[in-house]
Design a protein around this motif. Structure first.
Motif, mmCIF file in Angstrom:
data_model
loop_
_atom_site.group_PDB
_atom_site.id
_atom_site.type_symbol
_atom_site.label_atom_id
_atom_site.label_comp_id
_atom_site.label_asym_id
_atom_site.label_seq_id
_atom_site.Cartn_x
_atom_site.Cartn_y
_atom_site.Cartn_z
ATOM 1 N N GLU A 44 0.823 -1.205 0.000
ATOM 2 C CA GLU A 44 0.000 0.000 0.000
ATOM 3 C C GLU A 44 0.863 1.263 0.000
ATOM 4 O O GLU A 44 1.850 1.350 0.737
ATOM 5 C CB GLU A 44 -0.924 0.002 1.211
ATOM 6 C CG GLU A 44 -1.966 -1.109 1.173
ATOM 7 C CD GLU A 44 -2.758 -1.204 2.458
ATOM 8 O OE1 GLU A 44 -2.309 -0.649 3.486
ATOM 9 O OE2 GLU A 44 -3.833 -1.823 2.437
ATOM 10 N N TRP A 45 0.448 2.221 -0.810
ATOM 11 C CA TRP A 45 1.262 3.426 -0.942
ATOM 12 C C TRP A 45 1.340 4.178 0.370
ATOM 13 O O TRP A 45 2.362 4.806 0.674
ATOM 14 C CB TRP A 45 0.750 4.309 -2.073
ATOM 15 C CG TRP A 45 -0.437 5.180 -1.767
ATOM 16 C CD1 TRP A 45 -1.746 4.926 -2.035
ATOM 17 C CD2 TRP A 45 -0.410 6.480 -1.158
ATOM 18 N NE1 TRP A 45 -2.540 5.966 -1.621
ATOM 19 C CE2 TRP A 45 -1.746 6.939 -1.087
ATOM 20 C CE3 TRP A 45 0.613 7.304 -0.673
ATOM 21 C CZ2 TRP A 45 -2.098 8.179 -0.543
ATOM 22 C CZ3 TRP A 45 0.276 8.542 -0.127
ATOM 23 C CH2 TRP A 45 -1.066 8.967 -0.069
ATOM 24 N N GLU A 46 0.281 4.101 1.180
ATOM 25 C CA GLU A 46 0.307 4.812 2.454
ATOM 26 C C GLU A 46 1.371 4.262 3.394
ATOM 27 O O GLU A 46 1.978 5.015 4.170
ATOM 28 C CB GLU A 46 -1.071 4.741 3.120
ATOM 29 C CG GLU A 46 -2.190 5.430 2.336
ATOM 30 C CD GLU A 46 -2.931 4.479 1.403
ATOM 31 O OE1 GLU A 46 -4.043 4.813 0.967
ATOM 32 O OE2 GLU A 46 -2.387 3.381 1.113
ATOM 33 N N VAL A 47 1.595 2.956 3.330
ATOM 34 C CA VAL A 47 2.645 2.349 4.154
ATOM 35 C C VAL A 47 4.024 2.792 3.672
ATOM 36 O O VAL A 47 4.903 3.138 4.473
ATOM 37 C CB VAL A 47 2.530 0.815 4.148
ATOM 38 C CG1 VAL A 47 3.721 0.173 4.860
ATOM 39 C CG2 VAL A 47 1.221 0.376 4.801
ATOM 40 N N GLN B 231 -3.358 7.034 9.525
ATOM 41 C CA GLN B 231 -3.811 8.426 9.450
ATOM 42 C C GLN B 231 -3.904 8.902 8.000
ATOM 43 O O GLN B 231 -4.832 9.609 7.621
ATOM 44 C CB GLN B 231 -2.864 9.328 10.241
ATOM 45 C CG GLN B 231 -2.946 9.162 11.745
ATOM 46 C CD GLN B 231 -4.322 9.498 12.277
ATOM 47 O OE1 GLN B 231 -4.804 10.619 12.145
ATOM 48 N NE2 GLN B 231 -4.973 8.513 12.865
ATOM 49 N N ILE B 232 -2.940 8.512 7.188
ATOM 50 C CA ILE B 232 -2.966 8.901 5.776
ATOM 51 C C ILE B 232 -4.159 8.260 5.075
ATOM 52 O O ILE B 232 -4.832 8.890 4.249
ATOM 53 C CB ILE B 232 -1.644 8.507 5.084
ATOM 54 C CG1 ILE B 232 -0.465 9.273 5.706
ATOM 55 C CG2 ILE B 232 -1.712 8.798 3.586
ATOM 56 C CD1 ILE B 232 0.895 8.798 5.227
ATOM 57 N N LYS B 233 -4.439 6.997 5.394
ATOM 58 C CA LYS B 233 -5.586 6.317 4.789
ATOM 59 C C LYS B 233 -6.898 6.998 5.166
ATOM 60 O O LYS B 233 -7.821 7.098 4.345
ATOM 61 C CB LYS B 233 -5.631 4.852 5.230
ATOM 62 C CG LYS B 233 -4.550 3.975 4.648
ATOM 63 C CD LYS B 233 -4.729 2.547 5.136
ATOM 64 C CE LYS B 233 -3.621 1.644 4.667
ATOM 65 N NZ LYS B 233 -3.799 0.262 5.165
ATOM 66 N N VAL C 74 5.033 3.408 12.266
ATOM 67 C CA VAL C 74 4.779 3.437 10.822
ATOM 68 C C VAL C 74 3.317 3.126 10.529
ATOM 69 O O VAL C 74 2.664 3.811 9.731
ATOM 70 C CB VAL C 74 5.705 2.454 10.088
ATOM 71 C CG1 VAL C 74 5.265 2.278 8.637
ATOM 72 C CG2 VAL C 74 7.150 2.947 10.129
ATOM 73 N N LEU C 75 2.781 2.108 11.174
ATOM 74 C CA LEU C 75 1.397 1.728 10.903
ATOM 75 C C LEU C 75 0.406 2.770 11.394
ATOM 76 O O LEU C 75 -0.634 3.002 10.764
ATOM 77 C CB LEU C 75 1.102 0.365 11.537
ATOM 78 C CG LEU C 75 1.823 -0.817 10.878
ATOM 79 C CD1 LEU C 75 1.534 -2.108 11.630
ATOM 80 C CD2 LEU C 75 1.419 -0.951 9.406
#
Length: 322
Positions: free
Chosen positions: A201-204, A292-294, A286-287
């Motif tokens: 996933e790009w958010e990760v 939060q970004i998701k 990181v998660l």
């Protein structure tokens, strides 16, 4: 990024920039820290009061409501939890509107963020860093926040606190090379390309780069030899870099996705991230940032404008930003 056979996280790791949501460990830096600026009463009030949403069609005879001036880089952070909650609420609301304006009328694909976004994001970051270092104040502040913001605040503060737990300030001077990151939307393009190729996933990927080097702001190698915007050890790069340049942002993001995929992502992000950096505090941080970004892509643009701090035996210093 650790080598596959690394056994411990070193507190003085430069690449852990970096692992501190913008904190490196050192006493000094080659790049001068931004000097403090005098804080005016008006600027402080701007940071602690929420402004009404400007009206697109103001009533006849009434001027449109203007958002208050953003806080100065050194604007005071209230110590009282109720005032601190108001400051964070107002700052976050203003920041989200400024990000919306930037994305609508600016160009995040080719340029840096406008000043209001930069200043509001810096103040937000400073508030969260203060809360991370003051758990009792943080608990009372959460109780005074709107429910939705309280959850985000807990996530950000917990992530910062987890990463700060890995750092021990040192007094030995060190030099850090910092530079402007690639434009925010250009980075998203790299993240999405890597997601399509490796399923990570790009958010990760964004959260990893944010934690490691503040989206490429930090260009110094770690004391262990990790290099590039995603902090690869040489042996790991040889195995997963696919013949690219460890210092090239696009190549490094693709390699990170390759390595995370080989280590278990997307089936098991926790295992994959632990292989990337052998610390559960790192994995959790990181998660939390990725989540939060998701939840709201504006959080990505806020994180993009968080700055690099160094932790020293004489206190914190900021290396980037206004």
């Amino acid at each position: 990024m650790k080598d596959q056979h690394a056994k411990a996280v070193t507190a003085s790791l430069v690449g852990l920039a970096m692992a501190i949501s913008g904190c490196t460990v050192a006493q000094g830096a080659a790049s001068p820290a931004a000097p403090g600026r005098a804080v005016t009463q008006a600027a402080t009030q701007a940071a602690t009061q929420a402004a009404p949403q400007p009206s697109a069609t103001p009533a006849a005879g009434r001027p449109a409501v203007q958002a208050p001036a953003p806080p100065t880089p050194g604007a005071a952070i209230p110590k009282d939890p109720a005032r601190l909650a108001r400051a964070l609420t107002g700052t976050t609301a203003h920041l989200r509107r400024a990000i919306d304006d930037w994305r609508r009328t600016g160009d995040p694909a080719t340029g840096q963020a406008p000043e209001p976004v930069v200043l509001l994001a810096l103040y937000q970051q400073r508030v969260y860093r203060y809360l991370a270092r003051n758990p009792k104040v943080a608990s009372r502040t959460y109780a005074a926040l709107p429910k939705a913001l309280a959850g985000a605040a807990r996530a950000n503060v917990t992530a910062i606190r987890d990463l700060l737990s890995l750092v021990h300030p040192v007094s030995k001077p060190a030099k850090f090379r910092v530079e402007q990151p690639e434009p925010a939307d250009a980075l998203i393009g790299h993240f999405r390309r890597a997601e399509r190729r490796f399923g990570v996933e790009w958010e990760v990927l964004a959260a990893v780069m944010f934690v490691e080097t503040k989206f490429g702001r930090v260009r110094s190698p770690s004391h262990t030899g990790a290099k590039g915007p995603m902090q690869f050890m040489p042996r790991t790069w040889d195995a997963y870099g696919m013949g690219g340049d460890v210092h090239d942002t696009r190549d490094a993001i693709l390699a990170a996705a390759n390595y995370l995929h080989a280590s278990g992502a997307p089936r098991n992000y926790r295992r994959a991230l632990y292989a990337y950096n052998h610390s559960w505090a790192y994995v959790n941080a990181v998660l939390l940032h990725a989540r939060q970004i998701k939840q709201d892509i504006r959080n990505y643009y806020a994180y993009y404008n968080w700055q690099v701090f160094v932790v020293t035996t004489r206190g914190e210093r900021r290396l980037t930003g206004p």
